[in-house]
Motif scaffolding. Sequence first.
Motif, PDB file in Angstrom:
ATOM      1  N   GLN A  74       0.853  -1.198   0.000  1.00 19.35           N
ATOM      2  CA  GLN A  74       0.000   0.000   0.000  1.00 19.35           C
ATOM      3  C   GLN A  74       0.883   1.240   0.000  1.00 19.35           C
ATOM      4  O   GLN A  74       1.852   1.319   0.771  1.00 19.35           O
ATOM      5  CB  GLN A  74      -0.897   0.004   1.244  1.00 19.35           C
ATOM      6  CG  GLN A  74      -1.765   1.244   1.364  1.00 19.35           C
ATOM      7  CD  GLN A  74      -2.360   1.381   2.753  1.00 19.35           C
ATOM      8  OE1 GLN A  74      -2.510   0.401   3.477  1.00 19.35           O
ATOM      9  NE2 GLN A  74      -2.683   2.607   3.146  1.00 19.35           N
ATOM     10  N   VAL A 123      -3.067   0.202  -3.923  1.00 22.47           N
ATOM     11  CA  VAL A 123      -2.513  -1.083  -3.525  1.00 22.47           C
ATOM     12  C   VAL A 123      -1.944  -1.796  -4.745  1.00 22.47           C
ATOM     13  O   VAL A 123      -2.417  -1.619  -5.877  1.00 22.47           O
ATOM     14  CB  VAL A 123      -3.554  -1.959  -2.817  1.00 22.47           C
ATOM     15  CG1 VAL A 123      -3.856  -1.429  -1.432  1.00 22.47           C
ATOM     16  CG2 VAL A 123      -4.822  -2.086  -3.631  1.00 22.47           C
ATOM     17  N   THR A 169      -4.070  -2.612   4.366  1.00 19.03           N
ATOM     18  CA  THR A 169      -4.178  -3.841   3.584  1.00 19.03           C
ATOM     19  C   THR A 169      -3.829  -5.019   4.476  1.00 19.03           C
ATOM     20  O   THR A 169      -3.026  -4.898   5.415  1.00 19.03           O
ATOM     21  CB  THR A 169      -3.204  -3.828   2.386  1.00 19.03           C
ATOM     22  OG1 THR A 169      -1.868  -3.725   2.874  1.00 19.03           O
ATOM     23  CG2 THR A 169      -3.489  -2.669   1.471  1.00 19.03           C
ATOM     24  N   SER A 222      -7.246 -11.474  -0.112  1.00 23.07           N
ATOM     25  CA  SER A 222      -6.758 -10.118   0.159  1.00 23.07           C
ATOM     26  C   SER A 222      -7.902  -9.252   0.689  1.00 23.07           C
ATOM     27  O   SER A 222      -9.052  -9.400   0.274  1.00 23.07           O
ATOM     28  CB  SER A 222      -6.204  -9.482  -1.122  1.00 23.07           C
ATOM     29  OG  SER A 222      -5.139 -10.237  -1.660  1.00 23.07           O
ATOM     30  N   PHE A 260      -8.964  -5.081   2.038  1.00 24.76           N
ATOM     31  CA  PHE A 260      -8.607  -3.678   1.911  1.00 24.76           C
ATOM     32  C   PHE A 260      -9.579  -2.835   2.739  1.00 24.76           C
ATOM     33  O   PHE A 260     -10.779  -2.781   2.428  1.00 24.76           O
ATOM     34  CB  PHE A 260      -8.655  -3.255   0.443  1.00 24.76           C
ATOM     35  CG  PHE A 260      -7.935  -4.212  -0.475  1.00 24.76           C
ATOM     36  CD1 PHE A 260      -6.551  -4.184  -0.587  1.00 24.76           C
ATOM     37  CD2 PHE A 260      -8.639  -5.164  -1.200  1.00 24.76           C
ATOM     38  CE1 PHE A 260      -5.881  -5.075  -1.416  1.00 24.76           C
ATOM     39  CE2 PHE A 260      -7.982  -6.057  -2.029  1.00 24.76           C
ATOM     40  CZ  PHE A 260      -6.604  -6.010  -2.136  1.00 24.76           C
TER      41      PHE A 260
END
Length: 836
Positions: A197, A203, A238, A245, A247
Motif C-alpha cells: 500500500q 494497492v 491492507t 486479500s 482492503f
Amino acid sequence: TVADLSAGSRHTFIIDKKGIAQVSGFVESKAAYRGHLGIKGWVQGTNDFTPVDEVVVYNGTIPEKISAPRFARVFAGAGTPGDARAMHSILISEDGEVFTTGNNHRGQLCLGDQENRFIPHHVSYLPGPAVTASVGLDFTLILLEDGRVFGCGSNQNGEIGLGAKIHQSIFAAQINIADTTEAIVDVSTGWAFSIFQDAAGHVFGTGSNLFSQMCKTTEGDPIFEVELIEDVTDVQQTFAGSESSYFLRDDGSVKACGRNDQGQLGDGSFLQRDKPVNVKIPKGEKIKLIGSGPSAVSVFFAAEEPGLMFATGINDRFQLGLNANNVAAESSPSQVDFGEGAEMYNFTKVTASGTNTAAIACMLDAPTEMPTAYPTDEPTAVPTAYPTGEPSPIPTELPTAYPTAYPTSEPTAEPTFEPTITTDEPTAFPTAEPTMEPTAGKLGWWFWGGEEGEGGMLGENQQVPLFYEDEVMDLSAGSRHSFLITSNGDAYAAGFIESDFSYKGHLGIDDWEEGRNEGKQIDKVIDVGGKKVDAPPFLKVYAGAGVPSDSGEMHSMLIDQSGNVYTSGRNSKGQLCLGDNDDRYEFSQVGGLPKPAVAGTIGFEFTLILLEDGSVWGCGSNEFGELGLGPKVDFTDVPNKGNGLKGIKDLASGYKFAVFLDDKNVVYGTGGNIYGQQCFFTEGEPATVPTPEILNDMKGTVVQVAANRESSYYLFDDGTAVSCGRNDEGQLGDGTFINTSEDKPIVSVKQKGIRKIGTGPSAQSVFFVTDDSVYAAGLNDRYQLGIDEIGSQDTPVKVKFEGDVAIDVISASGTHSVASGDYSGIEVKKTRAYLP
C-alpha cells in the motif's frame, strides 16, 4: 502489558512494554524443527512462554552472540497448522534493526546463505531502519522507514516481484514498484503472494494468483512483477490471508477478493471472487482495523465502537471466538464474543493463524497497574550499537538461475546398487482377488466427517456414520473427495473442487465443475494406445493425498478386474507412471507392467503398484526415498522396480513414505522418517530412508501394515497392534499425544481384538475394526472419527454406527471417513441410495 504480538502456525509471539519478546507454541518433532521459535531451551511438544533472550550479530563476517535488544515488532511463521518445518520468524528492534530465525531453505532469512538458524540473527546490511515486515511460506518482506521495500527467499511464484527468471534471493533485494511515485507505507503477505500500500491509498500485488487474490483473473498464472491492483482506492490498511486479500478503505468499509471456500471473504457466499467485493459488516459498523495472517483462512474486523469485533472464515478449531456450539465456517462476519466488559476494550491489533487468534486491546479507564504473566526484569545487557563491520553489500545484480533439487530429465537407467533386504524368492504370491472377502448379507456403505468429501455442502459436517444402501465393494477417502466401486465394478467419484485453475484432474471425470461434485460415474478411460474407451469393471481404488483444502496437488489410481492400472490427476513428478509430466483429467492406462496388479498405494507425489508376482513398481517423486530407489534418483515417470523388494503381500503409504510386508512376515520401510514413522530413527537432514530397510523391532507375526500422513501401524495375528511416528493428534492410539522417540520408537495401541486397520495417506486419524465394532483415534476437528463430538482422541473410542456392523473396508482422509460392509445385523432406521 503487550506492545505487539503475532499468531503463527501453532505458536504465538508477544512483545511486552519493556521490549522483551517471548514465544510459546508446539514443536511436533525434534527432527522437524528448524528454529522458528528463536529460543534456546525449546523442547519437543509444548513450549510455554519463554523469552527470546539472545541474538547473533556480525562483527564483519564473524558472528557474535549477545543479549537480545529491546524489540518493537514481531512476525510469526506461516506454515501448515501441523508442520514445524517450513517456518521462519522476524523480529524488529526499537531502533529498526531486523533479526530472523528459523527455516532458510530458500534464503528467506536474508542472511546470504541457506542455513537454518535457531536463534535470531541480525540482518546487518539493510540501508536504513525497518518499520515493519511480513513473512510468507518461504519468503520475507521488509519495509524501511524511507518507504523502500526489500525481499528475500522464494520467488518461484513471483512472491518478491523479481521477475520470472529469478527463483529466489538469499539477500534482501530491493523490490521495484513502478506504478507509484509515493512511498510504500504497509506490506502484507499471504501464503505465496504479497500486497503493498502506498501513501496515496493505492494497492499493488505480486506472486501467486491461483485464487484471484490479486482481484483479477490470470487463469491461475502467477504475477512475477509488482503491478497495480485495480478497482481498489482510498485504502488505509491492507491485509492478506492465506490466499485472500482485504482492503480497509478510508470510509470504514472493507473490500476483499480471492479464495473463499471457507467464507473468508465475508461476502455471504463461499464463492471465489476475482473482483473486489464488499464485506458484509453487520449493522453498518465502521471498521478501524483488519486482522488476519499468512497462514490464516479467517479474518477479523475491529469496529470503531469499543469492544466490537467481527470474524468470518474457517472455524474448525473455534478460531473465530464466537462461543458457539458448532465449528462451521462463517460466510458473513459474526460478532466475536469477548464476554462481559467487552465495551472496555479498545482493540489495537488482531492477528490470526490457521488454528488460533490473538488480539491486543487497551483498557478504557484501566487501572494504573496492569497484572502481567510475563517477566518484568530488564535484559542483563542491551547493545547500544551494533558492530560496524558489514557482510557483503546488497547485490546490485541478482543471479539469473539457481540450483534446483530436481533433475532436468528423468534417470536413464535403474540404480545399480543392491539394497540390503531379503532376497529369497517367495514361496507364495498374492492373487488378484481382494485380501478380504466381503461378508455375505446386505452390503452398504457409510460416510462421516466434512460433507464436501461426498460432494456435500462445504463446511458442514456429518457427525456420525451416515448409511447408504448401495452395494459397494471398495472405496477410498481422499482430501475433500471420495471414490466408490460398486459390486458390478462401476467406479464413482465425488468431492469438492476449490478452483478451476487449481484442479489437475484427480477425480478423473469428464463433467467436473468448480464447487460440489456429487456421485459422478467414471465411464470412460484412455487405453495404452491413447484411445478413449468404455471403462472396464474395476476392483480397487486409491484416492488422492493432499492438503485438505487444496485440490491441485493430487492424483488417483484405479485397478480393474484384469489387473490393469489407471491413473489421473497431477503429474508434476511423473507420479501417473505414464512416461511424462503432463497432468491427466481422465484415467489413463499405465503401460509397461509385466504382470497384473493386485494392489497399490499413493502418497503425495508418488505411486506404488504391487503385482501378482510380489514385486513393487513405483513412479513419481523419490526425493525422500519414497520409491526406495536410492539417493541418486530424484524421480521417475515410468514404473521402476529398482527397490529390490520381492514377495510383498501388503503395502501402505503416508504422505512421503511407504511400508511393506512380505510373505515371510518381514516388514520394510522407505522414504521420509522425520517423525520416526518407520519405527526407528535416522540421522541427518532431512531424515530419510533412501532404500527399503527391515523394521527389526516387530515382536510377533504381522498380518497387515497401514500408514497415514506421518504415522504407521502394524497389526499382529493375535489382534493387537503397534504404531510409530507422529502423535500430536493422538493418532497412534496409545493414550498420549507424544510422538515416538529414539528411546521409545514403537508404542502399543490401546485396543484388542483388531482384525483390520483403516486410515489413509492424508489422514491424521485411524480406525481399528473388530468383529462387530469400529474404534477410532486421532484428529477429530470435523467429526471424522464419527463419535458425535469434536476433539482429538488419544485412546481408541467406539465409532457410533447404528448397531453392530461387519466392516470390510474403511478409509480416512484429513477431513472425512468412509466404510463399507455388511449391515444385515442391524436395523437401519432409514435407507437411502447415494449412487444413481
